[in-house]
Structures are given as structure tokens and as C-alpha cells.
Enzyme design. Sequence first.
Site, short mmCIF file in Angstrom:
data_model
loop_
_atom_site.label_atom_id
_atom_site.label_comp_id
_atom_site.label_asym_id
_atom_site.label_seq_id
_atom_site.Cartn_x
_atom_site.Cartn_y
_atom_site.Cartn_z
CG HIS A 117 -0.24 0.44 2.49
ND1 HIS A 117 -0.19 1.75 2.91
CD2 HIS A 117 0.44 -0.27 3.43
CE1 HIS A 117 0.46 1.84 4.05
NE2 HIS A 117 0.87 0.62 4.39
CB CYS A 118 1.47 4.18 -1.57
SG CYS A 118 0.40 4.15 -3.02
CE LYS A 119 -3.03 10.53 2.10
NZ LYS A 119 -2.96 10.77 3.54
#
Length: 652
Positions: A409-411
Site C-alpha cells: 500500500h501507499c496513500k
Amino acid sequence: MALVTVSRSPPASGHSTPVGPTDRVIRRRGRLQRRQSFAVLRGAVLGLQDGGEGNDAAEADPEPMEKPSGEEQPAEDQTDNGQGSQSPWKQVQKRHLHLMVELLRPQDDIRLAAQLEAARPPRLRYLLVVSTGEGLSEEETILLGVDFPDSSSHSCTLGLVLPLWSDTQVYLDGDGGFSVTSGGQSRIFKPVSIQTMWATLQVLHQACEVALGSGLVPGGSALAWATHYQEKLNSDQGCLNEWMAMSDLESFRPPNAEPGQASEQEQMEQAILAELWQVLDASDLDSVTSKEIRQALELRLGCPLQQYRDFIDNQMLLLMAQQDRASRIFPHLYLGSEWNAANLEELQRNRVSHILNMAREIDNFFPERFTYHNVRVWDEESAQLLPHWKETHRFIEDARAQGTRVLVHCKMGVSRSAATVLAYAMKQYGWGLEQALIHVQELRPIVRPNPGFLRQLQTYQGILTASRQSHVWEQKVGVVSPEEPLAPEVSTPLPPLPPEPGGSGEGMVMGQKGSQETPKEELGLRPRINLRGVMRSISLLEPSSEPESTTEAGDLPEVFSSDEEPLHPFSQLSRAKGGQRVCKGPWPALKSRQSVVALHSAALVASRARAFQGQGQGQGQEQRETGTSSTPRLRKVIRQASVDDSREEGKA
């Protein structure tokens, strides 16, 4: 200020001591025993020079040697007025000092112990600057973080180990805090007072200068003794989280509640959150309002919730966002956003055991429950993901080998994490970039890495193709595999890709959002103040031993970090072709600039000397004709022509 002397003995060997030890045994144990003295200030303890090996004391009084080896001997304390009375804080620091010394190996010394601010009192935190003298040509230093449950505790734990390499930098963060960056790790410290901060920064500056001069780099035999302390990390997860805290996070994990110490407000928030799920599931989200949700919660809980309105709204938004579940790209891999990383129920339902956090601005929400691997980069075209893809592939494969799953995941799950999943698919399944992109976008349509990451994926595709077509790299001994990470400073950016034909409008919109997750980066960050530059500025305030010497502009210290462009007239001379610096350190750059300035000055003097010599000869002819004299002018011509005269004599 109080003086504390600690007698230190070697660790216990497990063998019993003879009832009647011989003189040889006494002398041997006396040589192993040594003393270290400390100056105790309020909030800090400074290590003084070693008091010696204590041979004479051991021979004169053998009875103290009957105590089990490995234990710290009683300390000899003195106060400023020479009396034995001590203030309570000195007694507390004395006890803490003994406990911290017991954590060290016999050959290691505490140069400084500084008390730091704690996020959750009554906990106490200390930063130790520890050096060793085990037969090394140069002194090596590490930073240790020590945790005390409270001031009256009789035990302490180790929560941080940070070796000081040659690239160590110390930056002032404001409000009395500073950060230390070494070997790719960055840690934040905030002493309890200005005096403690000043003492700490002085010791750190000296240690950084020694490390810089010694050329200590990771991967060699230097600082190998730090692994002894890394294996001894035993602080609880809450303390470890505090040592790992970062200053520029935008999303934080919820505070960890102490067992049995949840406040009334926290209990009510937990009850609201438990009921909110059921209320939302039973409501028509297309027509229900926030006020109606709150009224339904009041009926369920039987109390007014006016003061919790902002909490309810925030949790509703969080739960709504979490309804967008993570995308299952492969049987063992999920691709998601910040919301998915914060949804504990979803993570457990998906049997996730590993979380790959690709965002610089998002914290690890459940470090005590999951195995994390962090790649701290921003979503911008200049960010380098390629050097990390070998590590991320290994991390994902570890989860698959254990029969569990990993969340990447990231933002928003659009750019950084998506590019990493694409790189994993290309290497693991032998796909090209286009095939991997089609597969991932079918399962998560909003995926759209920014142009910089796409260029790195193209480069990675070429590396993988070359690796599959030729095994020469693996057969040669000592040759780096083509899949090894490329250094960011030597990677050559490829030309920008043309816009991709087609694609859904939704994907385009979300791709733009993903590339603009951190708009503040475009405005530029405030330059960070470097401790080395500050110390050099302070040194310039001292009176010079040579009154006639003047400080040139090129000798002024670089107070701000190297990320900003220096404001001196010869800055362009310190860069090589292509715009990259020849050396990152300030001193080689200064010497280079001074050498170039000296060459320019010599050439200028020589050219002017030739011009003045020609003018002087012409004027001398005129003066002989007119019979006039110009003594000052002749002296000036002779003085400036001396450079050419010396060259002519050399040629002769």
C-alpha cells in the site's frame, strides 16, 4: 554538579572463585577491573577520562574482589561542596547511571547519557553515546536508546541502536529537538533542557567528525560490535514505536493505551466505534444524515453524544473509505491504500501477515501485529523505486513461502505501491511491462504510476530481459548481478513516455490524484540546519591567532544542508560536467574552489603585469624625451612585472 565513579568488572565466567586466591589471580583480576568517572548534570551525565585499571587498589585490598565478577561495584560520589548530601534528582540519575552501565560490555564506555522527553510519562528515556576501545586504531561510536518504566524503577531496557557511520548528519529540528541520520536511518531526539541539548550536540559533533575522518562505511568490519546490542533490544512495542517516530508523517497510528489505564473518553470512543458499524449497516447511506446517525447512537448507548460529534464524523468517513476493499492481484498479494492498511478487521480477514508500506508520509499502524517493510519515498517523478525492488520482491516472497499474504500500500494504491506490484509481477512471472500493467489494471482500474516510475519500470524490464537471456553475470565471480539496485545518483532518466492511448476516465482522474498526493513537495522544503555547519560557525567566533589574516568568502561554513544551492560566487566550479557534485563533503569542495580562485588570480596578475610592463616601457621612452620623472609609477611597474621576470629567468 556531582562526580560519580563506577568500578567496572569483567562479566562472570561461570567458574567459582578459589577460597584462597593467589597474588597472580588478584593481579589479573585487578588488571581487568577499571573505573570510569562521570560528571552528573541535571538531565545529562558526561563521561570523564578513565580512572585507570586499579591494579594498586586490587593488590592492596583483595576483599572487594570477593564479590561476584560482572557486577558494578559501589560508586564513590562527591558533591560540589564536598559533602555527601545529594539532591533527589542526583540520586535518581546516579541509580539510573548504574543500571545503564550494566547494559554495556566491559570494554565499552558511556561518553554521554542525556535524558530525553517522553511522549507518555512517567516513562523516562535516555540517549547514550557509547564508544569502544577494544584495540581499534580509530574510535567507533554508537547511539543507544534506554527506557525506564518510571523514575523509581530498578531495571531498564534497550530500545534503539544506531551506529554512527561516516555519512552521519545531525540536523536541528526546532523547539530543542534534533535528528540524526546515519546509514540510511533517521531518528529524532529531544533533550529535556537547553543545557542538555548543548552538551549532547557537542559530544555528537565530535563523534561525527571522528567517524568522518575514519571512513566508516556499512558492510565492512567497522562497528561490528554494534550487533551485540542489536541482539539485546528488549523494550516493549510502545517504546520501540517512540524511538522509530518520524517528524514528517501525515497519518499516525492511534495511541497505544496502557493495559488497564484507558480513560473514560477512550472507553466511550470504543463503544461508539463498536455501535457505529451496526448503525451504518442498517441505514440507507444515500439518504441518511450525520445527525441521524448520531441520534441512533445515542439511543443505543443511552447517553448524549454532543461532545463526540467530530469523532463520529471522522469515524464515519474512515469506515466509508474502508469499504473500498484492497484489490487481490495475486492469491498471496493485495494492493490497497492507507485505509486498507488501517483496517485491522480486513487485514485479519484476508490472512495478511506482512505489510509493505511504500509511503513516506504514512506510519505503520499495527507494528505489534504484522511484519512491516518500509520504503520511505514520496510520490514524485524524481523518487527512486528501482533500488528497492529487489528487497520488496524478497519480502513478498517471504510471505508467500509462509503460506500467508502481503498487503502492498501507499496513500491511494495508485502510483508507488502499484509500481512495486508491477515490478514484482515482471520478475516473478516473467511478464513484460505491458502485460503486467494490463493484469493489474483489470483488477484495480485506478492504478496509474507516475511517469518517473514508468521510466524506472522500463529500465527494470531491460534488466530482467538481459538477466534471463544471459547467465554470464551469474557465472563470473565478483560481478554484480544486473538485478542489483542502481544507485540513484548515477541512473540516467529516460525520455518521457508518450501519453497512453485509451484508458478509462476514472483511471485518468485517480492517476492525477495519485501523482499529486504531496503537493507541498513542489513548493520546496525549508532548508535544514546542519550541526557541522553550526559548529564551524561557532568556531569562527573565536579570536584568531593571526591578526593579519582575514576570512575569505570561500572559507565560510555551509550552515544549511547540501540540498540547497550555496550562495557564493564560485559555486559552479564545485560541480563536474553533468551538474553533479564531485564530492558531497564541504571541505573538499572548499579546497577545490580555493585552488581555482588561486589559479584565476595568478593568471590575472600575469596578464596585467604584461600590460603594465608594455605601458611602462612606452612611458619610459616619453620620459627620456621630455626629461620628466615618475618614480611611484616605475615602482608599481617593477612590482607587478615581477611575475613575468621570474618566468623569463626560469626559461633562461
